[in-house]
Design a protein around this motif. Structure first.
Motif, PDB file in Angstrom:
ATOM      1  N   LEU A 149       1.042   6.614 -21.240  1.00  0.00           N
ATOM      2  CA  LEU A 149       1.689   5.474 -20.590  1.00  0.00           C
ATOM      3  C   LEU A 149       3.134   5.428 -21.054  1.00  0.00           C
ATOM      4  O   LEU A 149       3.424   5.129 -22.225  1.00  0.00           O
ATOM      5  N   VAL A 175      -4.804   2.766 -12.854  1.00  0.00           N
ATOM      6  CA  VAL A 175      -4.803   3.806 -13.886  1.00  0.00           C
ATOM      7  C   VAL A 175      -6.185   4.439 -14.002  1.00  0.00           C
ATOM      8  O   VAL A 175      -6.330   5.673 -14.029  1.00  0.00           O
ATOM      9  N   TRP A 186       6.412   6.280 -25.245  1.00  0.00           N
ATOM     10  CA  TRP A 186       5.105   6.257 -24.593  1.00  0.00           C
ATOM     11  C   TRP A 186       3.999   5.941 -25.593  1.00  0.00           C
ATOM     12  O   TRP A 186       4.175   6.019 -26.807  1.00  0.00           O
ATOM     13  N   ILE A 230       2.515  -1.864 -19.330  1.00  0.00           N
ATOM     14  CA  ILE A 230       1.830  -0.907 -20.202  1.00  0.00           C
ATOM     15  C   ILE A 230       1.049  -1.640 -21.284  1.00  0.00           C
ATOM     16  O   ILE A 230      -0.108  -1.313 -21.560  1.00  0.00           O
TER      17      ILE A 230
END
Length: 215
Positions: A12, A138, A186, A160
């Motif tokens: 992510l 997702v 991320w 996220i």
């Protein structure tokens, strides 16, 4: 010798820097471009992420996420699937304001949000609303991965965080315990025997294997 990685992997990835990031303005769903520095961040991060050999890329359709994902697409040849469900939290009247301006105009609401109370910031979405729209997207794309495959999700910091919280099964009151993501950093979730596990958070370098009793 390390055993091969088992299970699917989700990366992510937050978008690169924007001018509103620098000005500390609440972006929400406002469509802001990357700065030149942000584009450079995306190019650097893409080179690292490409080495992880992703199998698929999905992204928010807002330009800052689209342009970030495009750098990885250019290196891997993978087509990016854009989905508005991966946009940042809609924050109504807060969007475009600095944090100082939000405090001045919406001080009580801002304080309640910081205390972890469910707040429709500026009349916008709850954090659970964001998870309700983003997490299923997702998961749907993760289900299409090959065995041990990797999905990269180019999105936004708030989206996220809420998605990670939902996939880990955390109560929404505890989602704030996941620290924010820096631009173009991320987090990595790995598939384990009991569901998704947080393997890396706010990372900007390639992950190292976990060696020890907890691997």
């Amino acid at each position: 010798m390390n055993s091969p990685r088992q299970g699917r992997r989700l990366i992510l990835w937050r978008h690169g820097q924007t001018s509103w990031n620098l000005e500390r303005r609440f972006q929400g769903t406002t469509d802001i471009d990357l700065t030149e520095a942000g584009l450079g961040q995306a190019r650097r991060a893409a080179r690292l992420l490409a080495s992880l050999q992703p199998d698929a890329i999905i992204a928010s359709d807002l330009r800052r996420a689209r342009d970030t994902a495009a750098e990885l697409s250019a290196l891997t040849g993978l087509r990016v699937h854009h989905d508005p469900a991966l946009r940042e939290t809609y924050a109504g009247d807060w969007q475009g304001l600095t944090h100082e301006e939000i405090i001045a105009a919406h001080g009580e609401q801002y304080a309640a949000w910081k205390r972890g109370e469910p707040v429709r910031r500026g009349g916008g979405e709850l954090e659970t609303d964001v998870a309700d729209r983003a997490a299923p997207v997702v998961l749907a794309h993760a289900e299409k991965l090959p065995e041990n495959g990797t999905l990269v999700v180019a999105s936004h910091g708030g989206t996220i965080r809420t998605t990670i919280g939902r996939l880990l099964g955390l109560d929404s009151r505890h989602w704030e315990s996941l620290g924010g993501l820096s631009n173009c950093c991320w987090s990595i979730l790995g598939e384990g025997a009991r569901g998704w596990r947080l393997m890396e958070h706010n990372a900007g370098t390639l992950p190292e294997p976990v060696l020890g009793d907890d691997d």
